[in-house]
Scaffold this active site. Structure first.
Site, PDB file in Angstrom:
ATOM      1  CG  ASP A 145      -3.792   0.080  -4.924  1.00 42.40           C
ATOM      2  OD1 ASP A 145      -3.998   0.994  -5.750  1.00 42.40           O
ATOM      3  OD2 ASP A 145      -4.661  -0.752  -4.596  1.00 42.40           O
ATOM      4  CG  HIS A 160       0.450  -3.154  -5.089  1.00 42.59           C
ATOM      5  ND1 HIS A 160      -0.061  -4.034  -6.012  1.00 42.59           N
ATOM      6  CD2 HIS A 160      -0.488  -3.029  -4.106  1.00 42.59           C
ATOM      7  CE1 HIS A 160      -1.268  -4.427  -5.612  1.00 42.59           C
ATOM      8  NE2 HIS A 160      -1.544  -3.839  -4.463  1.00 42.59           N
TER       9      HIS A 160
END
Length: 271
Positions: free
Chosen positions: A93, A238
């Site tokens: 992400d 992430h």
């Protein structure tokens, strides 16, 4: 839980581009190719000009009562063959990021692992080359909103629409790939937001293994949580939102360790 992150605030109004219909998606295992690059996603065309029309609108996606958390959930929503019993899916992400995304891409390429990159629209803005590299390497992209609002579930339907459409347009304009999956920032969902995802013709996607790497708890903590993954889970990491050196270091250990355990990384991809 809500993930506080540093957000980029640049804005540019873009037109509506539809997503690929979730009902027509087919996802399955991603066998390791002999070549360095994947073939699960097409090489994107040159970004379309502002006057070029987007693809035709796809059939509607049903409104779900909750997002997809696991591979079993995904298969219930998206018709297709069952995932192998040893499967996990890696999702990443908050990018693209000019430093950490390329590093992670090289790591994935080295181990022949597909991933789903959940991109923020205003992070794609200014980092178009990196976004295109993700797709050129055969990975898929998901819509992670335009500006990553921390309280996404509290937004009005009009603001939800703008966040999803602006991100969808930027991702499509840049990569040639229209996301068929939507992930709400921090996993913050509401009935209205689930309805908004369906209206935008995207399947709402969450996760089932969260190492909280965004909080930078240390390489050991991230590694331990990811190594606790079980078959059928969707893993969260992430590549954007700040210093992701801990995430990168953890993945260098986790990816080969899970593969040595016999786990198979699979792609959530349309066909």
């Amino acid at each position: 839980m809500i993930n506080p992150r540093t957000e980029v605030t640049r804005r540019r109004l873009l037109r509506t581009a539809p997503a690929v219909a979730g009902a027509l998606l087919l996802a399955g295992s991603a066998p390791e190719p002999r070549h360095a690059r994947f073939t699960t996603a097409p090489r994107p065309p040159a970004p379309r000009s502002s006057g070029t029309p987007a693809p035709a609108r796809a059939p509607a996606v049903p409104v779900l009562k909750r997002p997809v958390f696991t591979l079993r959930d995904y298969r219930r929503v998206v018709p297709g063959p069952a995932f192998p019993g040893d499967s996990v899916a890696l999702t990443i992400d908050d990018g693209p990021h000019p430093l950490w995304t390329p590093k992670i891409l090289r790591l994935l390429q080295r181990h022949h692992v597909p991933a789903l990159f959940c991109m923020i629209g205003n992070q794609v803005l200014g980092h178009e080359t990196v976004a295109r590299e993700v797709v050129r390497d055969g990975h898929l992209v998901a819509n992670h909103t335009w500006s990553h609002p921390i309280r996404m579930s509290r937004l009005s339907s009009a603001k939800v629409h703008r966040e999803l459409d602006r991100a969808q347009n930027k991702i499509y304009d840049t990569t040639g790939q229209a996301p068929a999956l939507f992930r709400s920032p921090g996993g913050d969902w509401s009935p209205g937001l689930l309805a908004g995802a369906a209206k935008a013709r995207m399947v709402p996607l969450d996760w089932s293994d969260d190492p909280r790497d965004w909080s930078r708890p240390g390489v050991g903590a991230i590694t331990q949580r990811l190594l606790a993954a079980r078959p059928g889970q969707i893993l969260l990491c992430h590549d954007g939102g700040g210093d992701r050196s801990q995430t990168y270091a953890a993945l260098r250990t986790v990816i080969p360790a899970l593969k040595a355990r016999g786990y198979r990384f699979v792609a959530l991809h349309p066909k």
